[in-house]
Design a protein around this motif. Structure first.
Motif, mmCIF file in Angstrom:
data_model
loop_
_atom_site.group_PDB
_atom_site.id
_atom_site.type_symbol
_atom_site.label_atom_id
_atom_site.label_comp_id
_atom_site.label_asym_id
_atom_site.label_seq_id
_atom_site.Cartn_x
_atom_site.Cartn_y
_atom_site.Cartn_z
ATOM 1 N N GLU A 5 -6.421 15.452 -34.607
ATOM 2 C CA GLU A 5 -7.864 15.554 -34.451
ATOM 3 C C GLU A 5 -8.486 14.620 -35.480
ATOM 4 O OE1 GLU A 5 -11.663 18.615 -34.161
ATOM 5 O OE2 GLU A 5 -9.695 19.414 -34.658
ATOM 6 N N VAL A 6 -9.050 13.536 -34.999
ATOM 7 C CA VAL A 6 -9.624 12.506 -35.860
ATOM 8 C C VAL A 6 -11.046 12.951 -36.210
ATOM 9 C CG1 VAL A 6 -10.096 10.046 -36.102
ATOM 10 C CG2 VAL A 6 -8.220 10.816 -34.633
ATOM 11 N N THR A 7 -11.234 13.339 -37.472
ATOM 12 C CA THR A 7 -12.460 14.014 -37.902
ATOM 13 C C THR A 7 -13.341 13.032 -38.647
ATOM 14 O OG1 THR A 7 -11.167 16.047 -38.101
ATOM 15 C CG2 THR A 7 -13.339 16.041 -39.111
ATOM 16 N N THR A 8 -14.260 12.373 -37.938
ATOM 17 C CA THR A 8 -15.145 11.394 -38.555
ATOM 18 C C THR A 8 -16.461 12.060 -38.947
ATOM 19 O OG1 THR A 8 -16.453 10.623 -36.653
ATOM 20 C CG2 THR A 8 -14.191 9.796 -36.834
ATOM 21 N N ARG A 9 -17.342 11.290 -39.555
ATOM 22 C CA ARG A 9 -18.657 11.792 -39.938
ATOM 23 C C ARG A 9 -19.629 11.854 -38.759
ATOM 24 N NH1 ARG A 9 -16.521 13.515 -44.149
ATOM 25 N NH2 ARG A 9 -17.289 13.028 -46.242
ATOM 26 N N ASN A 10 -19.243 11.283 -37.611
ATOM 27 C CA ASN A 10 -20.115 11.300 -36.436
ATOM 28 C C ASN A 10 -19.461 11.969 -35.242
ATOM 29 O OD1 ASN A 10 -21.687 8.080 -37.100
ATOM 30 N ND2 ASN A 10 -22.337 10.122 -37.692
ATOM 31 N N GLY A 11 -18.559 12.912 -35.510
ATOM 32 C CA GLY A 11 -17.922 13.634 -34.430
ATOM 33 C C GLY A 11 -16.409 13.601 -34.538
ATOM 34 N N HIS A 12 -15.766 14.526 -33.822
ATOM 35 C CA HIS A 12 -14.309 14.642 -33.836
ATOM 36 C C HIS A 12 -13.756 14.168 -32.491
ATOM 37 C CE1 HIS A 12 -14.654 18.241 -36.880
ATOM 38 N NE2 HIS A 12 -15.369 17.187 -37.239
ATOM 39 N N TRP A 13 -12.576 13.572 -32.530
ATOM 40 C CA TRP A 13 -11.920 13.241 -31.264
ATOM 41 C C TRP A 13 -10.423 13.493 -31.358
ATOM 42 C CZ3 TRP A 13 -8.682 8.734 -30.811
ATOM 43 C CH2 TRP A 13 -8.772 7.812 -31.849
ATOM 44 N N LEU A 14 -9.864 13.838 -30.203
ATOM 45 C CA LEU A 14 -8.447 14.148 -30.104
ATOM 46 C C LEU A 14 -7.687 12.895 -29.688
ATOM 47 C CD1 LEU A 14 -8.745 17.512 -28.129
ATOM 48 C CD2 LEU A 14 -8.637 17.195 -30.613
ATOM 49 N N ALA A 15 -6.709 12.521 -30.505
ATOM 50 C CA ALA A 15 -5.761 11.471 -30.146
ATOM 51 C C ALA A 15 -4.530 12.184 -29.600
ATOM 52 C CB ALA A 15 -5.423 10.613 -31.358
ATOM 53 N N LEU A 16 -4.378 12.217 -28.287
ATOM 54 C CA LEU A 16 -3.343 13.016 -27.631
ATOM 55 C C LEU A 16 -2.167 12.135 -27.217
ATOM 56 C CD1 LEU A 16 -5.537 15.278 -25.310
ATOM 57 C CD2 LEU A 16 -4.817 15.685 -27.674
ATOM 58 N N GLY A 17 -0.961 12.609 -27.485
ATOM 59 C CA GLY A 17 0.228 11.902 -27.058
ATOM 60 C C GLY A 17 0.642 10.794 -28.005
ATOM 61 N N LEU A 18 0.425 10.987 -29.306
ATOM 62 C CA LEU A 18 0.852 9.980 -30.278
ATOM 63 C C LEU A 18 2.369 9.926 -30.383
ATOM 64 C CD1 LEU A 18 -1.672 10.618 -33.194
ATOM 65 C CD2 LEU A 18 -1.771 8.827 -31.454
ATOM 66 N N ARG A 19 2.861 8.773 -30.780
ATOM 67 C CA ARG A 19 4.283 8.643 -31.074
ATOM 68 C C ARG A 19 4.580 9.324 -32.409
ATOM 69 N NH1 ARG A 19 6.709 7.974 -26.358
ATOM 70 N NH2 ARG A 19 5.908 6.168 -25.203
ATOM 71 N N PRO A 20 5.812 9.766 -32.612
ATOM 72 C CA PRO A 20 6.151 10.509 -33.836
ATOM 73 C C PRO A 20 5.738 9.789 -35.107
ATOM 74 C CG PRO A 20 7.963 10.649 -32.277
ATOM 75 C CD PRO A 20 6.978 9.668 -31.698
ATOM 76 N N GLY A 21 5.036 10.519 -35.972
ATOM 77 C CA GLY A 21 4.630 9.982 -37.255
ATOM 78 C C GLY A 21 3.424 9.080 -37.229
ATOM 79 N N GLU A 22 2.860 8.811 -36.068
ATOM 80 C CA GLU A 22 1.714 7.901 -35.960
ATOM 81 C C GLU A 22 0.462 8.545 -36.561
ATOM 82 O OE1 GLU A 22 0.052 4.161 -34.359
ATOM 83 O OE2 GLU A 22 2.090 4.900 -34.649
ATOM 84 N N PHE A 23 -0.235 7.785 -37.382
ATOM 85 C CA PHE A 23 -1.456 8.245 -38.043
ATOM 86 C C PHE A 23 -2.648 7.439 -37.532
ATOM 87 C CE2 PHE A 23 -4.224 6.753 -41.577
ATOM 88 C CZ PHE A 23 -5.025 7.883 -41.688
ATOM 89 N N VAL A 24 -3.770 8.112 -37.272
ATOM 90 C CA VAL A 24 -4.995 7.460 -36.818
ATOM 91 C C VAL A 24 -6.067 7.675 -37.881
ATOM 92 C CG1 VAL A 24 -6.728 7.308 -34.997
ATOM 93 C CG2 VAL A 24 -4.362 7.892 -34.413
ATOM 94 N N ASP A 25 -6.650 6.590 -38.358
ATOM 95 C CA ASP A 25 -7.630 6.678 -39.437
ATOM 96 C C ASP A 25 -8.941 7.296 -38.943
ATOM 97 O OD1 ASP A 25 -8.840 6.294 -41.983
ATOM 98 O OD2 ASP A 25 -7.711 4.434 -42.240
ATOM 99 N N TRP A 26 -9.650 7.905 -39.883
ATOM 100 C CA TRP A 26 -10.874 8.642 -39.576
ATOM 101 C C TRP A 26 -12.066 8.200 -40.421
ATOM 102 C CZ3 TRP A 26 -7.274 9.909 -43.122
ATOM 103 C CH2 TRP A 26 -7.716 10.300 -44.375
#
Length: 518
Positions: A252-273
């Motif tokens: 769950e990518v939790t930004t200052r302007n809303g949250h979004w779900l990054a679904l189906g990531l590869r193992p260990g993958e990180f998405v910046d927020w």
């Protein structure tokens, strides 16, 4: 920024004692003492970082500290003041995370963990880490604690961060146990899944094992791990998956302007927020998710809490979470907004955005799987499930007790949820819903004009509703099944006042698109 001097004093005291001993003892004893000095780890060293953030401080403040060679573990604790504020004024609230010597660049490789405001202390080493943080090498260089001042009081936010460096042998290497991408499915079938759940790896209180057990108890076929701003849980799900439960990875990518779900990531993958809508960074990270076959899903877009409402638009979304946890006013708003998008997209000949429903369960008594999304997939496999969700071949249910089938038939053809039926403009189209599990419920059929048909279900909660339309009158048809209102009435369309015009949602389908066949 200040540095604690206790560690240096301890080292000086140790050297002083050794020097005095060398004068008064035999050489053998001195040699043994020097051998001990050579092998003993250095004493802990604590670095204290302090400061005050003013109102209007940057969203994220990176505090540097140096890590010398030989550090086995980094332990961090923090606190900040909470002054009294006038009524209606936000008080202080500050999140925390960690970046290693690889740097703090947006989307870079230095991320080592995030706990938001859920923890006041954490530790990382080569072989283990506090949930929310990533085990791995403690390499020398400039590391950073990141503070996220969520809210700052008019008096400012005074903070203190204590970073303790513990020296010694690095320990063994952490071996992640990622879940398999396939479970024992039923071939092409409808599969139930909750794509938004939390554990102790972010701000939940359930252990991963409790979440997996709850998913099985709820009758789910799959779940997606979606911790806030961290991938730390990815490596613990392997033993908890099984032939009966597919566990997909996400965030769950939790930004200052809303949250979004990054679904189906590869193992260990990180998405910046660490961005806002005005930074125009979302397209970059949406591409990151899509390159690996994942989905971008705005979460609870009308949530009234600070920084939760969705401000990025839907251009880069693959679906939208319109139902989040127990049914509330913001879910009603989300469905209304999504419904309006359907009409505009189909009018303009663009692809439409599928709806999803998830529990967002953090802790008891929040129920895992209430609601969840039921998707038609070719098999119980990562790629097949994501493909079904992306195509909108899905419907939303409050629990596994609710079952339905929704079709449209006309001109010798039939289409189901998420599919398209092309027929002559005035050819009759029969829309049929078979439903069970909603005692005394209300069935609603809605098109681009709004609700055009409504029927009540009997006390046992099962029934069949059929309604006729044409492609010239309806660009799409979708179905809702509602519980009775609190006052016992089935609900009425155009009601005004403090209460919702309808009872809570029990089930909601994605549309069947009706096209005029030329």
């Amino acid at each position: 920024m200040t540095e604690d001097v206790h560690g240096e004093r301890a080292r000086l005291g140790r050297r002083g004692l050794l020097a005095a001993g060398a004068v008064g003892v035999v050489a053998a004893t001195a040699g043994a003492a020097h051998a001990e000095e050579a092998t003993a780890p250095a004493p802990d060293r604590t670095i204290t970082l302090t400061g005050t953030l003013p109102t209007g401080a940057p969203d994220f403040v990176h505090l540097p500290f140096d890590v010398p060679p030989g550090v086995r573990e980094i332990a961090v604790s923090y606190r900040y003041d909470r002054p009294t504020v006038p009524p209606g004024t936000p008080g202080n609230s500050c999140d925390i995370g960690l970046f290693d010597e690889r740097g703090t660049d947006l989307g870079g490789r230095g991320f080592r963990g995030w706990s938001g405001g859920f923890r006041t202390e954490f530790a990382v080493s080569r072989e283990q880490a506090t949930p929310g943080y990533l085990p791995g090498p403690i390499r020398p260089g400039k590391w950073h604690v990141v503070l996220g001042p969520y809210q700052v009081a008019p008096q400012g936010l005074a903070y203190r961060v204590d970073v303790t460096l513990r020296f010694g042998a690095p320990g063994g290497e952490f071996a992640p146990a990622y879940p398999p991408e396939r479970a024992r499915g039923r071939g092409r079938a409808w599969y139930r899944g909750d794509c938004h759940v939390h554990t102790v790896h972010s701000d939940g209180r359930r252990q991963p094992a409790e979440v997996a057990a709850g998913a099985r108890e709820a009758g789910l076929d799959f779940i997606v791990s979606t911790e806030h701003n961290t991938s730390s849980a990815h490596g613990v799900w392997g033993p908890l998956a099984g032939p009966d439960l597919l566990i997909l990875l996400g965030e769950e990518v939790t930004t200052r302007n809303g949250h979004w779900l990054a679904l189906g990531l590869r193992p260990g993958e990180f998405v910046d927020w660490r961005y806002r809508s005005r930074d125009e960074a979302l397209p970059r990270f949406a591409r990151q998710v899509r390159r690996q076959g994942g989905l971008v899903v705005p979460a609870h877009p009308y949530c009234p809490y600070v920084a939760c409402q969705w401000k990025f638009g839907y251009e880069h979304a693959d679906a939208v979470e319109v139902w989040n946890g127990p049914w509330t006013y913001d879910d009603e708003s989300a469905v209304d907004g999504w419904d309006a998008q359907l009409a505009v997209a189909l009018r303009d000949g663009r692809s439409w955005l599928p709806a999803m429903g998830n529990s967002d369960a953090h802790s008891a008594p929040q129920a895992i799987g209430s609601p969840h999304t039921v998707v038609l997939a070719e098999d119980l496999h990562r790629d097949a499930v994501l493909a079904g969700l992306r195509a909108g071949r899905s419907w939303l249910a409050e629990s596994a007790a609710v079952r339905l089938e929704f079709t449209a038939t006309g001109h010798g053809r039939q289409a189901g949820i998420g599919e398209e039926l092309a027929v002559p403009a005035d050819a009759p189209v029969d829309v049929r819903l078979d439903v069970s599990g909603v005692p005394n419920g209300t069935v609603r059929f809605l098109t681009d004009e709004g609700q055009l048909h409504q029927e009540s279900l009997p006390a046992e909660g099962a029934g069949t509703v059929v309604w006729r339309t044409t492609a010239s009158l309806a660009a799409f048809v979708r179905a809702e099944v509602r519980h009775p209102r609190a006052d016992g009435t089935p609900g009425r369309g155009n009601a005004m006042g403090a209460e919702l015009p309808w009872g809570p949602m029990a089930a909601l389908t994605n549309p069947i698109v009706l096209r005029v066949r030329r």
